[in-house]
Design an enzyme around this catalytic site. Structure first.
Site, PDB file in Angstrom:
ATOM      1  CB  CYS A  15      -0.365   2.495   4.094  1.00 27.95           C
ATOM      2  SG  CYS A  15      -1.825   1.766   3.391  1.00 27.95           S
ATOM      3  CG  ASP A  16       3.374   1.226   4.371  1.00 32.46           C
ATOM      4  OD1 ASP A  16       2.980   1.722   5.429  1.00 32.46           O
ATOM      5  OD2 ASP A  16       3.140   0.049   4.045  1.00 32.46           O
ATOM      6  CB  CYS A  48      -0.924  -0.019   1.210  1.00 30.81           C
ATOM      7  SG  CYS A  48      -1.908   1.465   1.388  1.00 30.81           S
TER       8      CYS A  48
END
Ligand code: NDP
Length: 306
Positions: free
Chosen positions: A134-135, A131
């Site tokens: 997200c990261d 993701c």
């Protein structure tokens, strides 16, 4: 006999449990095989509102679970092995135990497809991610690799150009599967370097607990090379966890449950929330929002029956 059974313990299921609990419906939530869902596979979550300094994915799940329990939600460890939605009450089998429920909220999520490498498993959350939203932020001024040639990989790669110095897009063929518009954007972006006809044979270095390179294998020549990078994003697609409901609920051609008028599915009394019905947004916050919708829809369905 239950009023509400919820399948899945990610943000969608836990939010549905919170709302159904507060509606005095004493919901039962079945935690499932990948308890906590995809958030438990990530580290710092910085895009969930209310946590200005971010929150660890597993901690966020734990907090949601505590909050739902506070209002009477019950939790069952186990995996649903069979459901019968053809008659009401609906019947579920959970690890050999039979349950009956008036309404069902399906929040069984989607699982990112993985390459299946041992090193990938060991480094997940430590440089390997599924993701970028997200990261990606952790790879500011670093070099990363994205695996895949579809729209997911294209989106991940484009998003990562905000942070990374270079994004190596590793694809097993020399033609992308992504939509034309995404292909144009990808190929126009100077930070994105396509690596054609290549698969990731290994990710280094699990012994150090961080990503230092990917071992690439050319699918045409068999030649192996090392490409240094600090992160690997696997973008080869997601599979919704819907095999249990196949033939019982309307789904799209790749198995996502179709919802209408909020969280309603094709079977009255069955509601779906989160990634299991969302191939587009797939965020913790959108999953939580749709879990809330599913619980409110279930509550109204039960009220209308009385
Ligand atoms: P896709 O199935 O479209 O693409 C998966 C990609 O990963 C393909 O290029 C495939 O290669 C590659 N791949 C699959 N397995 C492996 C493997 N084991 N090793 C290496 N490469 C592999 O999945 P997506 O998630 O990209 O898209 C799914 C659907 O969602 C599509 O309809 C897409 O359009 C849609 N979507 C739309 C978005 C948008 O509109 N913004 C964003 C994300 C998805 P190969 O091509 O050789 O098969």
């Amino acid at each position: 006999m239950r009023n509400v059974v919820i399948i899945g313990s990610g943000p969608a299921g836990l939010t549905a449990a919170l709302y159904a609990g507060r509606a005095n419906l004493a919901p039962l939530l079945i935690r499932g095989l990948e308890a906590g869902g995809q958030l438990t596979l990530t580290t710092l979550v910085e895009n969930f509102p209310g946590f200005p300094k971010g929150v660890q994915g597993p901690e966020l799940i734990e907090l949601m679970q505590k909050q739902a329990a506070e209002f009477g939600a019950e939790f069952l460890e186990g995996n649903v092995t069979r459901v019968d939605l053809s008659r009401r009450p609906f019947v579920l089998e959970v690890s050999g135990q039979r349950l009956e429920t008036r309404t069902l909220v399906i929040a069984s999520g989607a699982s990112a497809k993985m390459l299946g490498l041992e090193s990938e498993r060991k480094l997940l959350g430590h440089g390997v991610s599924t993701c970028a939203t997200c990261d990606g932020y952790f790879f500011r001024n670093k070099e990363v690799a994205v695996v895949g040639g579809g729209d997911t990989a294209a989106e991940e790669a484009l998003f990562l150009t905000r942070y990374a110095t270079q994004v190596n897009l590793i694809h097993r063929r020399d033609q992308l599967r992504a939509s034309k518009i995404m292909q144009d954007r990808l190929l126009r972006n100077e930070k994105i370097k396509p690596v054609w006809n290549s698969v990731v044979a290994d990710i280094l270095d699990p012994a150090k607990g961080e990503v230092s390179a990917v071992k690439l294998k050319n699918t045409k020549t068999g030649e192996e090379t090392l490409k240094g990078c600090d992160g690997v994003f696997i973008g080869i697609g997601h599979s919704p966890n819907t095999s249990l409901f196949r033939g019982q609920l309307e789904m799209n051609d790749v198995g996502y449950i179709l919802t209408r008028e909020g969280a309603k599915t094709s079977v009255p009394g069955v509601f779906a929330a989160g990634d299991v019905q969302d191939p587009v947004y797939r965020q913790a916050i959108t999953a939580a929002g749709s879990g809330c919708m599913a619980a409110i829809d279930a509550e109204r369905f039960l009220e209308a029956e009385h």
